[in-house]
Write an enzyme that holds these catalytic residues in place. Structure first.
Site, PDB file in Angstrom:
ATOM      1  N   LYS A  24      -1.725   5.679  12.805  1.00 53.90           N
ATOM      2  CA  LYS A  24      -3.012   5.517  12.099  1.00 53.90           C
ATOM      3  C   LYS A  24      -2.900   4.448  11.012  1.00 53.90           C
ATOM      4  CE  LYS A  24      -4.813   8.441   8.442  1.00 53.90           C
ATOM      5  NZ  LYS A  24      -4.752   7.574   7.341  1.00 53.90           N
ATOM      6  N   ASN A  25      -1.860   4.554  10.189  1.00 50.55           N
ATOM      7  CA  ASN A  25      -1.824   3.675   9.016  1.00 50.55           C
ATOM      8  C   ASN A  25      -1.426   2.234   9.339  1.00 50.55           C
ATOM      9  OD1 ASN A  25      -2.865   5.706   7.477  1.00 50.55           O
ATOM     10  ND2 ASN A  25      -0.901   6.348   6.601  1.00 50.55           N
ATOM     11  N   CYS A 118      -9.242  10.184   1.420  1.00 53.14           N
ATOM     12  CA  CYS A 118      -8.917  11.554   1.036  1.00 53.14           C
ATOM     13  C   CYS A 118      -8.852  11.701  -0.488  1.00 53.14           C
ATOM     14  CB  CYS A 118      -7.564  11.938   1.623  1.00 53.14           C
ATOM     15  SG  CYS A 118      -7.606  12.227   3.399  1.00 53.14           S
ATOM     16  N   ARG A 123      -6.772   7.054  -7.099  1.00 49.92           N
ATOM     17  CA  ARG A 123      -6.185   6.107  -6.136  1.00 49.92           C
ATOM     18  C   ARG A 123      -6.699   4.700  -6.466  1.00 49.92           C
ATOM     19  NH1 ARG A 123      -6.669   8.349  -0.097  1.00 49.92           N
ATOM     20  NH2 ARG A 123      -4.904   6.991   0.251  1.00 49.92           N
ATOM     21  N   PRO A 124      -6.207   4.121  -7.551  1.00 48.88           N
ATOM     22  CA  PRO A 124      -6.708   2.804  -7.957  1.00 48.88           C
ATOM     23  C   PRO A 124      -6.280   1.715  -6.977  1.00 48.88           C
ATOM     24  CG  PRO A 124      -4.866   3.486  -9.348  1.00 48.88           C
ATOM     25  CD  PRO A 124      -5.153   4.633  -8.436  1.00 48.88           C
ATOM     26  N   ILE A 125      -6.973   0.560  -7.046  1.00 48.80           N
ATOM     27  CA  ILE A 125      -6.551  -0.582  -6.211  1.00 48.80           C
ATOM     28  C   ILE A 125      -6.242  -1.800  -7.094  1.00 48.80           C
ATOM     29  CG2 ILE A 125      -7.686   0.179  -4.080  1.00 48.80           C
ATOM     30  CD1 ILE A 125      -9.904  -1.917  -4.708  1.00 48.80           C
ATOM     31  N   ASP A 126      -5.810  -1.502  -8.325  1.00 44.84           N
ATOM     32  CA  ASP A 126      -5.542  -2.608  -9.263  1.00 44.84           C
ATOM     33  C   ASP A 126      -4.476  -3.570  -8.748  1.00 44.84           C
ATOM     34  OD1 ASP A 126      -4.074  -0.067  -9.825  1.00 44.84           O
ATOM     35  OD2 ASP A 126      -2.865  -1.384 -11.070  1.00 44.84           O
ATOM     36  N   GLN A 127      -3.483  -3.064  -8.011  1.00 51.36           N
ATOM     37  CA  GLN A 127      -2.413  -3.949  -7.522  1.00 51.36           C
ATOM     38  C   GLN A 127      -2.914  -4.868  -6.399  1.00 51.36           C
ATOM     39  OE1 GLN A 127       0.697  -4.061  -9.157  1.00 51.36           O
ATOM     40  NE2 GLN A 127      -0.573  -2.804 -10.499  1.00 51.36           N
ATOM     41  N   ASP A 307       2.844  12.125   2.851  1.00 51.24           N
ATOM     42  CA  ASP A 307       1.934  12.618   3.899  1.00 51.24           C
ATOM     43  C   ASP A 307       2.503  13.825   4.650  1.00 51.24           C
ATOM     44  OD1 ASP A 307       0.233  10.574   3.243  1.00 51.24           O
ATOM     45  OD2 ASP A 307       0.975   9.231   4.802  1.00 51.24           O
ATOM     46  N   ARG A 398      -9.974  12.661  11.443  1.00 45.98           N
ATOM     47  CA  ARG A 398      -9.773  11.281  10.969  1.00 45.98           C
ATOM     48  C   ARG A 398      -8.381  10.780  11.309  1.00 45.98           C
ATOM     49  NH1 ARG A 398     -10.031  10.524   5.168  1.00 45.98           N
ATOM     50  NH2 ARG A 398      -9.046   8.645   5.900  1.00 45.98           N
TER      51      ARG A 398
HETATM   52  N1  EPU Z   1      -1.445   2.760  -6.644  1.00 46.26           N
HETATM   53  C1  EPU Z   1      -1.875   2.209  -7.837  1.00 46.26           C
HETATM   54  N2  EPU Z   1      -2.530   1.012  -7.785  1.00 46.26           N
HETATM   55  C2  EPU Z   1      -2.775   0.363  -6.620  1.00 46.26           C
HETATM   56  C3  EPU Z   1      -2.343   0.945  -5.410  1.00 46.26           C
HETATM   57  C4  EPU Z   1      -1.672   2.150  -5.464  1.00 46.26           C
HETATM   58  O1  EPU Z   1      -1.673   2.755  -8.904  1.00 46.26           O
HETATM   59  O2  EPU Z   1      -3.369  -0.710  -6.636  1.00 46.26           O
HETATM   60  C5  EPU Z   1      -0.702   4.042  -6.688  1.00 46.26           C
HETATM   61  C6  EPU Z   1      -1.415   5.152  -5.925  1.00 46.26           C
HETATM   62  O3  EPU Z   1      -2.364   5.812  -6.732  1.00 46.26           O
HETATM   63  C7  EPU Z   1      -0.254   6.031  -5.507  1.00 46.26           C
HETATM   64  C8  EPU Z   1       0.883   5.030  -5.253  1.00 46.26           C
HETATM   65  O4  EPU Z   1       0.503   3.844  -5.957  1.00 46.26           O
HETATM   66  O5  EPU Z   1       0.119   6.863  -6.555  1.00 46.26           O
HETATM   67  C9  EPU Z   1       1.111   4.667  -3.795  1.00 46.26           C
HETATM   68  O6  EPU Z   1      -0.119   4.309  -3.184  1.00 46.26           O
HETATM   69  P1  EPU Z   1      -0.210   3.327  -1.935  1.00 46.26           P
HETATM   70  O7  EPU Z   1      -0.979   2.135  -2.320  1.00 46.26           O
HETATM   71  O8  EPU Z   1       1.153   3.125  -1.342  1.00 46.26           O
HETATM   72  O9  EPU Z   1      -1.101   4.199  -0.963  1.00 46.26           O
HETATM   73  P2  EPU Z   1      -2.207   3.694   0.014  1.00 46.26           P
HETATM   74  O10 EPU Z   1      -1.801   2.374   0.577  1.00 46.26           O
HETATM   75  O11 EPU Z   1      -3.557   3.784  -0.594  1.00 46.26           O
HETATM   76  C10 EPU Z   1      -1.124   4.662   2.140  1.00 46.26           C
HETATM   77  C11 EPU Z   1      -1.555   5.590   3.221  1.00 46.26           C
HETATM   78  C12 EPU Z   1      -1.575   7.015   2.702  1.00 46.26           C
HETATM   79  C13 EPU Z   1      -0.202   7.369   2.154  1.00 46.26           C
HETATM   80  C14 EPU Z   1       0.225   6.350   1.090  1.00 46.26           C
HETATM   81  C15 EPU Z   1       1.621   6.572   0.566  1.00 46.26           C
HETATM   82  C16 EPU Z   1      -3.051   4.191   4.476  1.00 46.26           C
HETATM   83  C17 EPU Z   1      -4.423   3.894   4.892  1.00 46.26           C
HETATM   84  N3  EPU Z   1      -2.892   5.228   3.669  1.00 46.26           N
HETATM   85  O12 EPU Z   1      -2.117   4.774   1.129  1.00 46.26           O
HETATM   86  O13 EPU Z   1      -1.858   7.826   3.817  1.00 46.26           O
HETATM   87  O14 EPU Z   1      -0.240   8.647   1.597  1.00 46.26           O
HETATM   88  O15 EPU Z   1       0.161   5.017   1.658  1.00 46.26           O
HETATM   89  O16 EPU Z   1       2.547   6.455   1.589  1.00 46.26           O
HETATM   90  O17 EPU Z   1      -2.111   3.527   4.898  1.00 46.26           O
HETATM   91  C18 EPU Z   1      -2.654   9.691   4.970  1.00 46.26           C
HETATM   92  O18 EPU Z   1      -2.333   9.118   6.025  1.00 46.26           O
HETATM   93  O19 EPU Z   1      -2.990  10.912   4.929  1.00 46.26           O
HETATM   94  C19 EPU Z   1      -2.613   8.949   3.725  1.00 46.26           C
HETATM   95  C20 EPU Z   1      -3.224   9.357   2.621  1.00 46.26           C
END
Ligand code: EPU
Length: 421
Positions: A24-25, A118, A123-127, A307, A398
């Site tokens: 999925k991811n 979810c 879950r910020p996207i600042d990075q 996960d 999903r």
């Molecule tokens: N984070 C920030 N800022 C950012 C991005 C992330 O602070 O800009 C924090 C997040 O809040 C979290 C950590 O960094 O605490 C890691 O987040 P990451 O960005 O790695 O997560 P993601 O890319 O949003 C993906 C998977 C998730 C999985 C996480 C961690 C996808 C679509 N989602 O999320 O999958 O839990 O990596 O491995 O790839 C799931 O499949 O159920 C799921 C939630």
């Protein structure tokens, strides 16, 4: 309002084979990335899940011709148009943020709603945005529900991520592939899905190296061409079935697995005392009646995956003493705790750690708050006495291909019904 629920009568021993779907991811990043190609792309081995359908429909909103036939998707972006993407679809899944990196790379401009997904706490996207800005994009999110990204041109940069983020690493890789010059991502995520996306980009003519390490180099190219790519197996779906089999499997063979990708879980299950035979691309898992207590701490790959902390939790009720599960990635990912308490489980959570004591679970009405909480409730339902009814199963659909059917074939007493919420 009427909704579909999953019902499980616990106590059956499972036997047989499961074929794991494509990840999925990976899929949710690779489908958006396909819009960066100037020619047709074929993706093989996609999971049959609603997140895939939503992303395909977002591609169609950009006037891209698509055809989804089972697990194969054909994408022809020849007549692509840059449009504002509809908020209601974008909000329905987290991974819609990959449309940002892909569209920014392709058009140098993207207007899109804010991503949903979810509810795992903040879950910020600042990075992601830090990376886009470093490449030269202006980011405007002043209206609170739409993101506008725009650049005259994207120019490669050195980007050091403050947090190891799968999404930010992939999103920057996408945009940087069509930037001018070289980009370095330092402190990059090393997850197998990052490598899969890099391989897909390279199959379209991108120049990405170092994926799977913490330093990724991307040398921008002018355009990307069509390609054919097969998605890697889903390590989280595989891990979920490993937990299911460890809970109630007499002998379950899990096929289409990359054992290295699930090794952190395999090691933990072996510590618990689960019988596991590891083959080249399969595993055989057998349950035991009682397990050893273990402690789990989630970490970035190759640590124990966040996960999988929810799906493994019901196994810890079968242990001979208390266990602790700490989620360092999402310290608020514990909404399953209340539901398990309703099933007579002795479990509590505080500041990112759940304490789990041996318990006999009883069937109850429970609510899937998110995808992996739903998987956890399925594992719990399989070992509980009596009938468990799981509401909010759209979260489960999903991310898991035909899960009810698959479990039925393994011998579980599981079915769906339509009920009033
Ligand atoms: N984070 C920030 N800022 C950012 C991005 C992330 O602070 O800009 C924090 C997040 O809040 C979290 C950590 O960094 O605490 C890691 O987040 P990451 O960005 O790695 O997560 P993601 O890319 O949003 C993906 C998977 C998730 C999985 C996480 C961690 C996808 C679509 N989602 O999320 O999958 O839990 O990596 O491995 O790839 C799931 O499949 O159920 C799921 C939630």
């Amino acid at each position: 309002m009427a909704q579909e629920v999953i019902k499980i009568k616990g106590g059956r021993l499972l036997n047989g084979k499961v074929d794991i779907s494509g990840a999925k991811n990976s899929s949710v990043a690779i489908i958006p990335a396909s819009l960066m190609s100037t020619g047709p792309v074929t993706l093989e081995g996609l999971p049959k899940i609603s997140d895939v359908e939503t992303l395909v429909s977002l591609l169609e909103d950009l006037n891209i011709t698509t055809s989804l036939d089972g697990t194969t998707l054909s994408v022809d972006p020849t007549d692509i148009k840059n449009m504002v993407l509809p908020n209601h679809k974008v909000e329905s899944l987290r991974a819609s943020y990959y449309m940002m990196g892909a569209m920014l790379g392709r058009f140098k401009k993207c207007v899109i709603g804010l991503p949903g997904g979810c509810p795992l706490g903040p879950r910020p996207i600042d990075q992601h945005l830090k990376g886009f800005k470093a490449l030269g994009a202006k980011v405007d999110e002043t209206d609170g529900h739409t993101m506008k990204l725009e650049a005259d041109k994207l120019i490669g940069a050195n980007i050091y991520l403050d947090i190891v983020s799968v999404g930010a690493t992939i999103n920057i890789m996408l945009a940087a592939s069509l930037a001018e010059g070289q980009t370095m991502i330092e402190n990059a995520a090393k997850e197998p899905e990052v490598v899969d996306v890099a391989n897909f980009l390279n199959s379209m003519g991108a120049k990405v190296s170092g994926a799977g390490t913490s330093s990724i180099k991307i040398t921008g190219v002018e355009r990307l061409h069509g390609s054919r790519h097969a998605i890697i197996p889903d390590r989280i779906e595989a891990g979920t079935y490993m937990c299911i089999a460890a809970a109630s499997g007499e002998r379950v063979v899990i096929n289409n697995i990359i054992p290295k990708h699930v090794e952190p879980l395999t090691v933990k299950l072996k510590e618990l005392g689960v019988g596991i035979e590891v083959g080249d691309d399969y595993m055989i898992v057998k349950s035991r009646n009682q397990y050893n207590s273990v402690d789990i701490k989630t970490l970035v790959y190759p640590g124990f995956a966040t996960d999988l902390q929810q799906p493994i939790t019901p196994l810890l009720f079968l242990a001979d003493g208390p266990s602790f599960v700490t989620d360092t990635i999402y310290p608020e990912r514990f909404k399953h705790v209340k539901e398990l308490q309703n099933m007579n489980a002795s479990i509590d959570s505080d500041r990112g750690t759940a304490t789990i004591k041996p318990s006999t679970l009883k069937g109850a009405d429970v609510y899937a708050s998110d995808l992996r909480a739903g998987a956890c409730l399925i594992v719990a339902g399989l070992i509980a006495d009596g009938v468990t009814t799981i509401f909010n199963v759209r979260h489960i659909y999903r991310g898991y291909t035909d899960i009810v059917q698959t479990l039925k074939q393994l011998g579980a007493e599981i079915w769906t019904e339509t009920m009033d919420a």
